[in-house]
Design an enzyme around this catalytic site. Sequence first.
Site, PDB file in Angstrom:
ATOM      1  N   ASP A  60     -12.309  -8.252 -17.259  1.00  0.00           N
ATOM      2  CA  ASP A  60     -13.362  -7.281 -17.554  1.00  0.00           C
ATOM      3  C   ASP A  60     -14.081  -6.885 -16.279  1.00  0.00           C
ATOM      4  O   ASP A  60     -13.831  -7.425 -15.202  1.00  0.00           O
ATOM      5  CB  ASP A  60     -14.329  -7.815 -18.605  1.00  0.00           C
ATOM      6  CG  ASP A  60     -14.977  -9.127 -18.197  1.00  0.00           C
ATOM      7  OD1 ASP A  60     -15.397  -9.245 -17.027  1.00  0.00           O
ATOM      8  OD2 ASP A  60     -15.067 -10.034 -19.044  1.00  0.00           O
ATOM      9  N   LYS A  65     -15.036  -1.430 -17.648  1.00  0.00           N
ATOM     10  CA  LYS A  65     -16.072  -1.666 -16.648  1.00  0.00           C
ATOM     11  C   LYS A  65     -17.202  -0.688 -16.888  1.00  0.00           C
ATOM     12  O   LYS A  65     -16.982   0.518 -17.008  1.00  0.00           O
ATOM     13  CB  LYS A  65     -15.503  -1.488 -15.239  1.00  0.00           C
ATOM     14  CG  LYS A  65     -16.484  -1.829 -14.140  1.00  0.00           C
ATOM     15  CD  LYS A  65     -15.792  -1.871 -12.793  1.00  0.00           C
ATOM     16  CE  LYS A  65     -16.756  -2.336 -11.705  1.00  0.00           C
ATOM     17  NZ  LYS A  65     -16.102  -2.436 -10.388  1.00  0.00           N
ATOM     18  N   MET A 122     -27.846  -9.671 -20.956  1.00  0.00           N
ATOM     19  CA  MET A 122     -27.515  -8.404 -21.635  1.00  0.00           C
ATOM     20  C   MET A 122     -28.744  -7.727 -22.230  1.00  0.00           C
ATOM     21  O   MET A 122     -28.743  -7.270 -23.366  1.00  0.00           O
ATOM     22  CB  MET A 122     -26.467  -8.650 -22.732  1.00  0.00           C
ATOM     23  CG  MET A 122     -25.171  -9.236 -22.194  1.00  0.00           C
ATOM     24  SD  MET A 122     -23.972  -9.618 -23.493  1.00  0.00           S
ATOM     25  CE  MET A 122     -24.787 -10.978 -24.328  1.00  0.00           C
TER      26      MET A 122
END
Length: 540
Positions: A67, A88, A203
């Site tokens: 990733d 990405k 996140m």
Amino acid sequence: MNDDPIVPPSPPVSSGLAEPQASRVSPGPPASPAPLVSLVGAGPGDPGLLTLRGAERLATADVVLYDGLSNRAMLNHAGRAERICVGKHGQTRIWRQDEVIEEILRHARAGRRVVRLKGGDPAVFARTAEEVEALRAAGIPYEIIPGITAALAAGSYAGIPVTHRRLASAVALVTGHEEPEKDSPTLDWDALARFPGTLVVYMGVTTAHAWTAGLLAGGKDPSTPAAIIRRCSLPDQQVIRCRLDEVADRLTPASRMRPPVIVILGRVTELAETMSWFARRPLFGRTILVTRPADQAEALAGPLRERGATVLVQPAVRIGPPRDWDAVDRAIGQLDRFGTIVFCSRNGVESFLGRLIERGHDLRSLGSLRIAAVGKKTASTLRRFYLRADVVPDRFDAESLAACLIEGRPQPRPVLIVRASRGRDTLAESLRESGWDVEQVAAYDHTDVEAADPEVLHAVQAGKVDWITLTSSGTAKSVARMFAGAVGRCKLASLSPITSETVRELGYDVAAEASPYTIDALVDAIVAAETDKAETDNKE
């Protein structure tokens, strides 16, 4: 004429397991490795933080799914494995989790060894459990190899330990982006507001207003110290210190602070000022373009990275075998008529002696010759072939080598100069002026790279490159052609006065010059120039 440093081969990664005893039964052909899926933690970003076990699995992989949070440099361990990027941020489409799982299963069912390379640690907000469930259901063997998660890396790279004996005895890792369809209740922000320790939010960029509001509504002090850390452990790492009630404005809009980002809340963030070392390295925040041939770039790129620079590599010249070996082969067949052989670079040593051995000769062919090398690194390359240079000048250039040879014993027999296909004739001209009989042979081809990588070209044109390193006149000319007028937006670092003279003839200034003319001295010259600039800025 340059004195190229040696780039030693990388040591093999060892598993630490004992080698099996040899069998008395003659083995058949080696069996193919059994299918296996390895879920590997890539760590926070620095490729050096990949575990040995992770490197081993990459080396034996048939396919790697990675990733955008995984540093592409880690794929250097993957040999010829197929590489598949599953997304990405801001550059390519992010694959859905079900698509990733289906791709893993497809390759595993075909008998391939699969590595799923995940940023950070597979067990921390990486959706590993979903992949494991699918593998178990399919009856496919798997393993989970841990990595360093960003919260823990921050302690070392941003100077923020998430626990501290006086400031925080507990830490909570929290996601700022919850799965909307999960069965369990959402996060209890009231309870987290009362948590007696450090909070680390993963996140949480696009949802910053929501989770900071939840903490504030739960009674968390608005003045709680906070640190926003982006791209932890990478050369362009950012650390922004602020208060809890300022975090959302610092993070949004999301285009202002692209992932990967974590936010640390708590008094431990105040230690960043005293414990930070990573951002204090002399070249931190600087982007430097290395233009050496691909197989030699790391000898310069590595020391620059160690001093904090972001390094881009764009070879300006290409080193290859000569288009025609006839001249080299004739010289090899007539070595007994020469009195001295001169090697002008490491490439010349490797190419000429490699050809000599390939043609069925050995080192006895050089037994009667006096051997000269342009510098210590070239002499060191000779030692790898069990040869000692008789003449090595203190200054690593053609003029110094010519002076050493001329001051030596009289030369009744011709001298053979082993060199590149192009370059200055200073050495040959100086020796001929002193009455020497000189023969030159091009042992390797030296050609310009025609076009730069588009990403590197864009970085130079956009003014995002601070320095360009130039290690020869040929390199300087190729760089000037490759990047045209954009070269003037960068500071130029030259390996020698001869290279610097060429740079100035091309119409550019030289901001740093190595002395002596070595790669280590070139790095030191850049560091000195940056240090002088920083001191001047501080005075102003």
